[in-house]
Design a protein around this motif. Structure first.
Motif, short mmCIF file in Angstrom:
data_model
loop_
_atom_site.label_atom_id
_atom_site.label_comp_id
_atom_site.label_asym_id
_atom_site.label_seq_id
_atom_site.Cartn_x
_atom_site.Cartn_y
_atom_site.Cartn_z
N LEU A 78 3.73 -24.38 -37.56
CA LEU A 78 5.07 -24.08 -38.07
C LEU A 78 6.10 -25.04 -37.52
O LEU A 78 7.00 -25.49 -38.22
CB LEU A 78 5.44 -22.64 -37.68
CG LEU A 78 6.87 -22.25 -38.05
CD1 LEU A 78 6.98 -22.02 -39.54
CD2 LEU A 78 7.31 -21.01 -37.30
N ARG A 79 5.96 -25.36 -36.25
CA ARG A 79 7.00 -26.17 -35.59
C ARG A 79 7.17 -27.52 -36.25
O ARG A 79 8.19 -28.17 -36.07
CB ARG A 79 6.64 -26.36 -34.12
CG ARG A 79 6.67 -25.04 -33.42
CD ARG A 79 7.21 -25.11 -32.04
NE ARG A 79 7.57 -23.74 -31.71
CZ ARG A 79 6.74 -22.87 -31.14
NH1 ARG A 79 5.53 -23.26 -30.81
NH2 ARG A 79 7.13 -21.65 -30.89
N GLU A 80 6.13 -27.95 -36.98
CA GLU A 80 6.27 -29.25 -37.63
C GLU A 80 7.08 -29.15 -38.90
O GLU A 80 7.52 -30.16 -39.44
CB GLU A 80 4.88 -29.84 -37.90
CG GLU A 80 4.27 -30.28 -36.59
CD GLU A 80 2.81 -30.66 -36.69
OE1 GLU A 80 2.30 -30.74 -37.83
OE2 GLU A 80 2.21 -30.87 -35.63
N SER A 81 7.30 -27.95 -39.38
CA SER A 81 8.05 -27.89 -40.63
C SER A 81 9.42 -27.22 -40.47
O SER A 81 10.11 -27.02 -41.44
CB SER A 81 7.22 -27.18 -41.71
OG SER A 81 6.91 -25.88 -41.28
N LEU B 216 11.41 -25.50 -27.06
CA LEU B 216 10.40 -24.53 -27.48
C LEU B 216 10.23 -24.52 -28.99
O LEU B 216 9.18 -24.18 -29.49
CB LEU B 216 10.79 -23.13 -26.98
CG LEU B 216 10.69 -22.92 -25.47
CD1 LEU B 216 11.01 -21.49 -25.12
CD2 LEU B 216 9.31 -23.30 -24.97
N ALA B 217 11.30 -24.89 -29.69
CA ALA B 217 11.20 -24.88 -31.15
C ALA B 217 10.55 -26.16 -31.66
O ALA B 217 10.36 -26.32 -32.85
CB ALA B 217 12.58 -24.71 -31.76
N SER B 218 10.23 -27.10 -30.77
CA SER B 218 9.58 -28.33 -31.19
C SER B 218 8.08 -28.20 -30.91
O SER B 218 7.65 -27.23 -30.29
CB SER B 218 10.17 -29.51 -30.42
OG SER B 218 9.67 -29.50 -29.10
N PRO B 219 7.26 -29.17 -31.34
CA PRO B 219 5.80 -29.00 -31.17
C PRO B 219 5.30 -29.18 -29.74
O PRO B 219 4.10 -29.27 -29.53
CB PRO B 219 5.22 -30.10 -32.07
CG PRO B 219 6.32 -30.57 -32.92
CD PRO B 219 7.58 -30.34 -32.19
N VAL B 220 6.17 -29.18 -28.74
CA VAL B 220 5.75 -29.38 -27.35
C VAL B 220 4.79 -28.27 -26.91
O VAL B 220 5.01 -27.11 -27.22
CB VAL B 220 6.98 -29.37 -26.44
CG1 VAL B 220 6.59 -29.33 -24.98
CG2 VAL B 220 7.83 -30.58 -26.72
N THR B 221 3.74 -28.63 -26.18
CA THR B 221 2.82 -27.61 -25.69
C THR B 221 3.15 -27.24 -24.25
O THR B 221 3.89 -27.93 -23.58
CB THR B 221 1.36 -28.10 -25.73
OG1 THR B 221 1.23 -29.17 -24.81
CG2 THR B 221 0.97 -28.57 -27.11
N ARG B 222 2.54 -26.16 -23.83
CA ARG B 222 2.79 -25.65 -22.48
C ARG B 222 2.38 -26.69 -21.42
O ARG B 222 3.08 -26.93 -20.46
CB ARG B 222 1.98 -24.37 -22.31
CG ARG B 222 2.29 -23.62 -21.07
CD ARG B 222 1.24 -22.58 -20.82
NE ARG B 222 1.07 -21.67 -21.98
CZ ARG B 222 0.58 -20.45 -21.86
NH1 ARG B 222 0.25 -19.98 -20.70
NH2 ARG B 222 0.42 -19.70 -22.92
N ALA B 223 1.22 -27.30 -21.64
CA ALA B 223 0.72 -28.27 -20.67
C ALA B 223 1.67 -29.47 -20.57
O ALA B 223 1.96 -29.96 -19.48
CB ALA B 223 -0.66 -28.74 -21.07
N GLU B 224 2.17 -29.90 -21.71
CA GLU B 224 3.10 -31.03 -21.69
C GLU B 224 4.37 -30.68 -20.93
O GLU B 224 4.89 -31.47 -20.15
CB GLU B 224 3.47 -31.43 -23.12
CG GLU B 224 2.35 -32.13 -23.87
CD GLU B 224 2.55 -32.06 -25.37
OE1 GLU B 224 1.66 -32.52 -26.08
OE2 GLU B 224 3.59 -31.54 -25.83
#
Lengths: 576, 376, 368
Positions: A78-81, B216-224
């Motif tokens: 979802l975050r990509e869109s 948090l609203a971006s594709p960042v992951t927890r590990a990153e």
């Protein structure tokens, strides 16, 4: 409705630390390629709903699907869109414009040629190309907002979620942002825009009107506005006090809502009600009742059960201020320099007793600096600030006893209780014993604070915080009231209630000085000074300012039109 | 499709964090100014070796024998003797802290000394309010007294009364300077404080400024997210560590006998612990003020009191001793003191390293567990 | 005006004590430090390990080893059999001290010849090592004395040692008065420095300045609550010291509290000075931290002031904690009199006047 981008099905959200649900069974859809406004008073649940759509919160019950995905389980996809701009814009203030963009580009995998092309497009689009190396913290509110939007737009989102992007931003910047969002819609992006500004809501394709976690209305704003067709009027050519007239008008049953607009009073009647008799309400011989176009705000007020009425319990308890002859507030060649930069440059004005005087201006224009010098919080570099004829430089303490001050964002002691705050502020102004008790109890009654006496203001809704802040500023019966952005972020109903008090207080002879960037608030003022780049560029009654901006093409400008026209005229002049 | 760690995103986040560090004067003050200032304070201010103890002398007896003993006292390089006061005056001087103890030679000292059937007493009165100094006063005066006995015996041609001599030698720190162990130890305290203070604020700051929401609203992951907080501060912390070591060796002249590589490895593990603890505090509390308070109480005080740096762990009650096993600073104190003074003693280093590794995994793991991808 | 000030003070106390978390933050460190420090902060050596490398098999050596192992300082004794083991035991910190008896030790002692023992100490812990060595020496002296007595000889001279104010050199008596000083320091600074910064962040500081209160009154309104809080904390520690740790209070409470008042004023001056240059709580915290750490370390609590280099001793004159530490210990343990107190009190007055004056000037200046 199968082609909806977002579907919300009976969603409920209960936060662990409160019993009342923040969202209570909301069902709605958001159609692609449109702008949907999320409207409602403070605490209605707008932010919660946006966060649910962004997958930042999980619903307690119910289902949300965004672009066919579950925001929690398919979060990564979802975050990509989606693009999301949180309330404070989510920018790193210690990074430059370029660095903020690069960060978000990397996070969203925007690389190579696509990246440079996107940057160029976004920088042109937001008109930030000249400022790429400036730190985000050094940008004005409007520019921050544009940068926040640009960051949210990286990675070509299909859905753009904007949480109150207009708060704390002046009308010029808001208009620019609105234009930009329109362009995005044309490119096929879906936008959800949460706002407390109802003029913005009016421009949206669809609106979701929320109140206390419930959906009150969903549809086109015009559908809502048409409900109150032919019920909006203006009383013009009033003789006598328009503030007293408003109070009288609101007493009658036919009238649902009323506000002051410069020299006129604007009314909204209840459904099926007869026109009020101008003679009965003593509007004067020349007075006339003119029908005007309904606004979304009128319908909003009706949907929430009507305006708050015109009586100010506060004013009734106030002793009238008498025997004042000299001017209340006076600025003579007031100048404040920070280094080479003149935040306020030779500002002159006088405020008479019993007058509402407004300082209006875009962000960073110097209205705050001027205001702070007038109440003794800043010492001017040169020039004099006099309050009740007393120079604030020499005997500030003596003058301060006579003035009341309500700070920006309703600054109160957040960890003390409401009652302790009242006691503290009354004590600081020298009230004690029986008298103190009496005044505090009066305030509790007037502002209906009884249920919250032992609550900390931090946990109160904004509207109650504002009431408490006003109570704290007026307990010692000041002769002059300084209000710094007194209704920022507050919904229209609370705002009306606030102005009812202020109107009442002014009628008792108190002088009010106010800063604001709400244009409908400016209409309440007797006189306005428009501050721009540290100088007063126009001053006069609201109607005079509107007249100054009137053109043959646009004979009847709103206050906002006037504001924008005057500021732009000034900056063109400076530019040429 | 969304990798656990994307190199590009991690690099971008680290770059952001680095820029923030470089532009925030308080990070730089914490990392580079504070350590040097503290190191100098520890180096010069904390000296447990009493070099010139101020003691008093009350000569009630003015015989040559008494004077002879007094001369011995004056001759001691460790004692700075004040005389000429009466007993009461001397007691007052000790109450006021002007002397840390005094010797009284009683009126009948010489007489008793001459009588073979009598023992001539000497009175040593110390300021018990400063127990460590009082011990030093006792030991130094006893040393002078022993020497004096020996001298008398030799002068009179008698067999020495003390027939057993103890010859002491310090294994690593041959001059027995407390500075040589206090400074390496203090590096532990400094690194604990810096590591925890630096990171305890960073996550809380992102929450307070609302930037966490955007991330948090971006594709960042927890590990990153976690790594981007650890790596830049690790670089800052390890530079700070080597700065401390440099200042200790080149300015404060502390001998360094181990290898820098080993120090780097152990330092890395220890930074893993303190950065991890700071991040944990920050992640859980999300409020800068409380995080700072908690960091002070959870990091600084235990490191100072319970790491064995100044106070012997073995002398503490068993319960508190057991508690010290949970404090990473304890292992780092041992390791760094060993590296500085003893060199690479592998058993000590490996044991400390293992415990530090466990602690680091624990703190970072717990932080990872507490890091939410959502707002609640 | 006095009543307005009272309002301000009540408000400040309410802010400090209102919610549970802040109360915990005020009380927890006191309790924690009271429970941990007196036990942990001891330079005494007990329960330690002694290693013995006995190359001698005579009874004199055995007798001495026996005596060492009975000492309180050493609960564990590691017998060693080679040079290599000596090295190992020291390298790995298994023993604090290694005592080595040469092969001819017992023979020499028995023959009345000079005998020698070697003591090897861990230089990484040289202070504890030296203290332990002191114990070893005492045991040895006692042994020699007994041997002399056995020979029916009367000792020529003896040392009578009396530790005044603290006969058993109990570390608790050194720590608890020190804690009184340290805890008041930390809380006064945090209350003054951080509360102003918090008001700035909340925006309520402007409201105070817009009220009829003068900057001077606002300062007093911040200093007095800090004083009250610090004094309550100090009293808790004093009472715990007297009743739980059983330390006799030798001096006058009146003198102690009077000097504490001036001490807290000097500290409040520093706190307000920090707060007048800081805009945020984070900065204020950093400021407090950078002041408190050196102040504690250089107060004479951890190591004596007279051991510092002269230049540092002069610089340390500015450290109010150094002066107050002498007073607290003096009054608590030694019944220090007025004249001795005054000698340490006047620097506090000078510091208080200086810092409060500068802070007041800074507050006024910030309005410009």
């Amino acid at each position: 409705m199968s082609d909806a981008l977002v579907t919300i099905e009976s969603v409920q959200k209960i936060f662990t630390d409160s019993k009342k649900p923040a969202l209570d069974g909301i069902s709605a859809t958001i159609q692609p390629g449109r702008i949907t406004g999320l409207v409602g008073p403070d605490g209605a649940g707008k932010t919660t709903l946006i966060r649910l759509m962004a997958g930042l919160l999980a619903p307690t019950s119910g289902k949300i699907r965004v672009d066919g995905l579950d925001p929690i389980h398919d979060a990564a996809k979802l975050r990509e869109s989606i693009g999301y701009m949180p309330q404070k814009f989510g920018l790193y203030e210690d990074l430059s414009v370029q660095e903020n963009l690069e960060l978000h580009a990397d996070l969203r995998n925007v690389v190579g040629e696509e990246r440079s092309a996107t940057f160029k497009r976004l920088l042109d689009f937001t008109d930030l190309a000249r400022f790429t190396s400036r730190l985000a913290g050094k940008l004005s509110g409007g520019m921050k907002q544009k940068l926040g939007l640009a960051c949210a737009l990286l990675g070509q989102p299909r859905l753009l979620l904007l949480d109150e992007p207009g708060v704390g931003v002046d009308p010029i910047s808001r208009r620019e942002l609105w234009k930009m969002v329109q362009e995005l819609i044309d490119q096929g992006i879906t936008v959800v825009w949460s706002t407390a500004y109802l003029d913005e809501a009016e421009l949206c394709r669809d609106v979701l009107l929320m109140n206390e976690g419930k959906l009150v209305f969903y549809g086109k704003p015009s559908d809502m506005t048409s409900r109150i067709r032919e019920r909006s009027f203006q009383i013009r050519q009033i003789s006598g006090s328009r503030r007293q007239l408003l109070a009288r008008v609101l007493r009658s049953h036919e009238v649902m809502d009323g506000v002051i607009q410069g020299h006129n009073v604007r009314l909204v009647l209840r459904a099926g009600a007869a026109h009020p008799n101008l003679h009965d309400i003593n509007a004067g011989n020349q007075a006339e009742l003119m029908p005007v176009a309904p606004r979304f705000e009128d319908a909003f007020i009706e949907a929430l059960g009507g305006g708050p009425g015109g009586e100010s319990a506060l004013a009734q308890r106030l002793r009238p201020v008498t025997g004042e002859t000299n001017t209340a507030v006076e600025a003579v060649d007031l100048t404040k320099k920070f280094g080479d930069f003149a935040a306020t440059d030779h500002v002159n004005f006088t405020v008479k007793h019993g007058e509402i005087f407004g300082l209006l201006g875009p962000n960073g224009a110097g209205k705050s600096t001027t205001f702070r010098m007038m109440c003794g919080l800043l010492t001017p570099t040169s020039g004099t600030a006099r309050v009740m004829g007393i120079d604030l430089k020499t005997s500030a303490s003596q003058a301060r006893q006579k003035l009341g001050y309500m700070a920006q964002k309703f600054s109160l002691y957040g960890s003390l209780t409401v009652k302790q705050n009242l006691k503290f502020f009354s004590g600081v102004y020298g009230l004690r014993g029986e008298q103190q008790k009496l005044v505090v109890n009066e305030m509790i009654e007037v502002f209906k604070l009884q249920p919250f006496l032992d609550t900390a203001p931090n946990t109160l809704a904004l509207g109650f915080k504002q009431r408490l802040a006003l109570a704290c500023a007026v307990m010692h019966e000041p002769r002059i009231l300084f209000l710094d952005e007194p209704t920022s972020g507050v919904d229209p109903i609370t705002r009306r209630e606030f102005w009812t008090h202020i109107n009442g207080v002014v009628e008792k002879g108190v002088t009010v000085m106010v800063t604001t960037h709400f244009m409908d608030e400016a209409e309440y003022c007797d006189r306005i000074a428009l501050v721009f780049r540290g100088r007063i560029i126009a001053a006069g009654t609201p109607d005079q300012l509107k007249d100054q901006a009137s053109t043959p093409q646009h004979p009847d400008p709103s206050m906002e039109d006037a504001f924008i026209a005057l500021v732009q005229a000034q900056s063109n002049e400076a530019g040429s | 499709m969304n990798k656990i760690v994307s190199f590009r995103r991690l690099r971008a986040l680290c770059r952001k964090e680095t820029l923030q560090i470089l532009r925030d004067p308080s990070s730089n003050i914490i990392a580079f100014v504070l350590p040097v200032v503290l190191l100098f304070i520890f180096g010069y201010g904390i000296n447990l070796d009493s070099t010139a103890l101020r003691i008093g002398l009350v000569l009630e007896d003015t015989s040559p024998e008494a004077r002879h003993f007094a001369d011995n006292l004056y001759g001691s390089p460790y004692l700075q003797v004040t005389a000429g006061l009466t007993l009461t005056e001397m007691e007052q001087a000790m109450t006021a802290g002007k002397v840390r103890g005094f010797v009284v030679i009683p009126v009948d000292f010489a007489e008793k000394l001459k009588r073979p059937a009598d023992t001539a007493p000497l009175l040593v009165i110390t300021d018990g309010a400063e127990p460590n100094t009082a011990n030093f006063v006792q030991n130094y005066v006893r040393g002078v007294w022993n020497g004096w006995l020996l001298q008398r015996a030799v002068e009179r041609g008698e067999a020495p009364p003390a027939d057993i001599a103890i010859e002491s030698r310090f294994w690593f720190n041959s001059s027995a300077e407390s500075r040589n162990y206090i400074i390496p130890g203090s590096i532990t305290i400094i690194m604990t404080v810096i590591g925890t203070l630096l990171t305890s604020l960073v996550v809380a700051r992102e929450w307070e400024r609302g930037t966490m929401e955007a991330l948090l609203a971006s594709p960042v992951t927890r590990a990153e997210l976690l790594l981007s907080k650890l790596l830049p501060y690790y670089v800052l912390g390890i530079s700070s560590l080597f700065l401390c070591v440099g200042v200790s060796v080149f300015i404060l002249n502390i001998p360094f006998r181990g290898s820098l590589l080993v120090l780097w490895a152990i330092g890395t593990l220890f930074l893993g612990c303190s950065l991890g603890l700071g991040l944990l505090i920050s992640t859980v509390l999300r409020n800068q003020f409380n995080a700072a308070q908690a960091a002070l109480n959870a990091a600084f005080l235990p490191a100072l009191m319970l790491s064995g740096f100044i106070y012997e762990i073995r002398s503490m009650p068993v319960l508190i001793q057991a508690f010290t096993y949970l404090i990473p600073a304890r292992y780092f104190v041992t390791a760094i003191q060993t590296i500085f003074q003893a060199g690479n003693v592998w058993t000590v280093i490996l044991r400390s390293g293992l415990f530090l590794l466990l602690a680091a995994v624990f703190f970072i793991g717990l932080t990872a567990l507490k890091t939410r991808r959502r707002l609640e | 005006m006095f009543l307005r000030l009272a309002t301000l003070i009540i408000k400040e106390l309410q802010t400090l004590l209102q919610d549970k978390q802040s109360r915990v933050i005020l009380i927890m460190p006191v309790v924690l430090q009271l429970a941990l420090f007196p036990f942990a902060a001891t330079l005494e050596v007990t329960n330690n390990t002694l290693a013995v490398f006995n190359e001698d098999s005579g009874k004199e050596a055995l007798e001495l080893v026996q005596r060492f192992s009975q000492a309180q300082a050493f609960t564990e004794l590691i017998p060693l059999y080679s040079e290599a083991e000596v090295r190992d035991v020291l390298d790995n910190q298994q023993a604090l001290i290694v005592v080595r008896f040469p092969a001819d030790f017992s023979r020499n002692v028995a023959a009345g010849r000079a005998a020698r023992i070697q003591a090897l100490l861990d230089g990484r812990r040289s202070n504890s090592g030296q203290i332990a060595l002191g114990y070893v020496q005492q045991i040895l002296q006692a042994y020699i004395g007994e041997r002399l007595n056995d020979k029916q000889q009367v000792a020529l001279s003896n040392l009578i040692i009396r530790n005044q104010f603290n006969p058993n050199l109990d570390y608790v008596r050194h720590i608890v008065p020190g804690l009184v000083a340290i805890i008041t320091t930390i809380s006064t600074l945090i209350v003054t420095a951080l509360s102003v910064a918090r008001e700035r962040e909340q925006g309520t500081f402007d409201q105070l300045l817009a009220s009829p209160l003068t900057p001077g009154m606002v300062m007093v309104g911040k200093a007095i609550p800090a004083m009250l809080v610090a004094m309550v904390q100090a009293t808790i520690i004093l009472l715990a010291g007297i009743f739980i740790y059983r330390i006799p209070f030798a001096g006058s409470f009146g003198l102690l509290y009077a000097s504490m008042t001036f001490y807290i004023l000097a500290l409040a001056g520093f706190g307000l000075l920090i707060s007048s240059v800081c805009a945020t709580q984070q900065q204020a915290f950093l400021g407090v931290f950078s002041f408190v750490m050196p102040a504690i370390l250089l107060s004479g609590f951890v190591a004596p002031v007279e051991n510092m280099p002269t230049w540092l001793q002069y610089l340390d004159w500015l450290n109010p904690l150094r002066h107050f530490m002498i007073i607290v210990k003096g009054v608590f343990l030694k019944d220090m009199g007025l004249s001795a107190i005054l000698q340490n009190l006047w620097p506090l007055l000078v510091i208080a006047a200086g810092t409060l004056g500068v802070a007041n000037w800074m507050f006024r200046r910030r309005l410009e």
